[in-house]
Design an enzyme around this catalytic site. Structure first.
Site, PDB file in Angstrom:
ATOM      1  N   GLY A 197     -10.183 -13.985 -12.784  1.00  0.00           N
ATOM      2  CA  GLY A 197     -11.376 -13.726 -11.984  1.00  0.00           C
ATOM      3  C   GLY A 197     -12.011 -14.988 -11.441  1.00  0.00           C
ATOM      4  O   GLY A 197     -12.080 -16.016 -12.115  1.00  0.00           O
TER       5      GLY A 197
ATOM      6  N   THR B 114      -5.504 -26.067  -5.291  1.00  0.00           N
ATOM      7  CA  THR B 114      -5.416 -26.922  -4.106  1.00  0.00           C
ATOM      8  C   THR B 114      -3.993 -27.337  -3.789  1.00  0.00           C
ATOM      9  O   THR B 114      -3.735 -27.842  -2.700  1.00  0.00           O
ATOM     10  CB  THR B 114      -6.256 -28.192  -4.297  1.00  0.00           C
TER      11      THR B 114
ATOM     12  N   ARG C  44      -5.159 -27.792 -12.594  1.00  0.00           N
ATOM     13  CA  ARG C  44      -4.157 -28.699 -13.167  1.00  0.00           C
ATOM     14  C   ARG C  44      -3.331 -27.925 -14.178  1.00  0.00           C
ATOM     15  O   ARG C  44      -3.850 -27.040 -14.860  1.00  0.00           O
ATOM     16  CB  ARG C  44      -4.820 -29.876 -13.870  1.00  0.00           C
TER      17      ARG C  44
ATOM     18  N   HIS D 200      -9.636 -25.736   8.341  1.00  0.00           N
ATOM     19  CA  HIS D 200     -10.415 -26.437   9.372  1.00  0.00           C
ATOM     20  C   HIS D 200      -9.990 -27.894   9.431  1.00  0.00           C
ATOM     21  O   HIS D 200      -9.599 -28.479   8.414  1.00  0.00           O
ATOM     22  CB  HIS D 200     -11.913 -26.324   9.066  1.00  0.00           C
TER      23      HIS D 200
ATOM     24  N   ASN E 258      -8.583  -6.525  -8.421  1.00  0.00           N
ATOM     25  CA  ASN E 258      -9.824  -5.966  -8.915  1.00  0.00           C
ATOM     26  C   ASN E 258     -10.921  -6.087  -7.854  1.00  0.00           C
ATOM     27  O   ASN E 258     -10.689  -6.575  -6.752  1.00  0.00           O
ATOM     28  CB  ASN E 258     -10.212  -6.652 -10.229  1.00  0.00           C
TER      29      ASN E 258
END
Length: 179
Positions: free
Chosen positions: A135, A158, A173, A108, A78
């Site tokens: 979204g 993550t 989670r 980084h 989208n």
């Protein structure tokens, strides 16, 4: 860059040329707001490593380079999505991606001394088939999302997400099904 090694993008003539080409491509792509899916598909084929059939990516859309992106058949993204593709980003067949999603392969160094040298690196992102990403979700460098997974809106992913698992939150989670 592709191998995940540290590099400095400043002063690299080849990367500067690739970035300029990607910016020119984004201007053309994002000008197709009133265009057809076929017009946009042709532009995706021009810039991406590989593009499947029936891919729809609604503009505006933003990339680093584009040539490290592979999308399978029937992928839908989208409005207002970002893919930082300094290394490979793969999106499997029939994956649906909500507005404002960020897929970030750019990374980084964690220590300040190395960051001061303006060094960065990339970690590949792989998203399986039949995944739904809500979204505003953010997919961080090095993450793999298994087939059929569901990423809740606004989630910050993550860690890897196994096949068929639903994750939500920041950091994302797994949702434990109620019995």
């Amino acid at each position: 860059m592709i191998a995940g090694e540290l590099y400095n993008p400043a002063g690299n003539a080849e990367l500067a040329a690739d970035e300029a080409a990607a910016k020119a491509w984004m201007a053309r792509y994002n000008a197709t707001m009133n265009g057809t899916n076929a017009e946009r598909h042709a532009l995706l084929v021009e810039q991406f490593k590989q593009v499947g059939k029936d891919v729809v990516i609604r503009p505006p859309f933003f990339i680093d380079y584009g040539y490290n992106i592979t999308v399978g058949d029937g992928v839908f993204m989208n409005f207002n999505c970002v893919i930082l593709d300094i290394t490979s980003v793969t999106i499997g067949d029939r994956t649906q991606i909500g507005p404002g999603v960020q897929i970030l392969a750019a990374d980084h160094p964690r220590d300040a001394a190395t960051r001061r040298k303006m060094l960065e690196f990339g970690r590949p992102v792989s998203i399986g088939a039949d995944v739904w990403i809500g979204g505003g979700a953010i997919i961080l460098p090095g993450v793999t999302i298994g087939d059929g997974a569901l990423i809740g809106a606004g989630a910050v992913v993550t860690r890897n997400v196994p096949e068929g698992v639903t994750v939500v939150g920041n950091p994302a989670r797994p949702v434990i099904p109620r019995v």
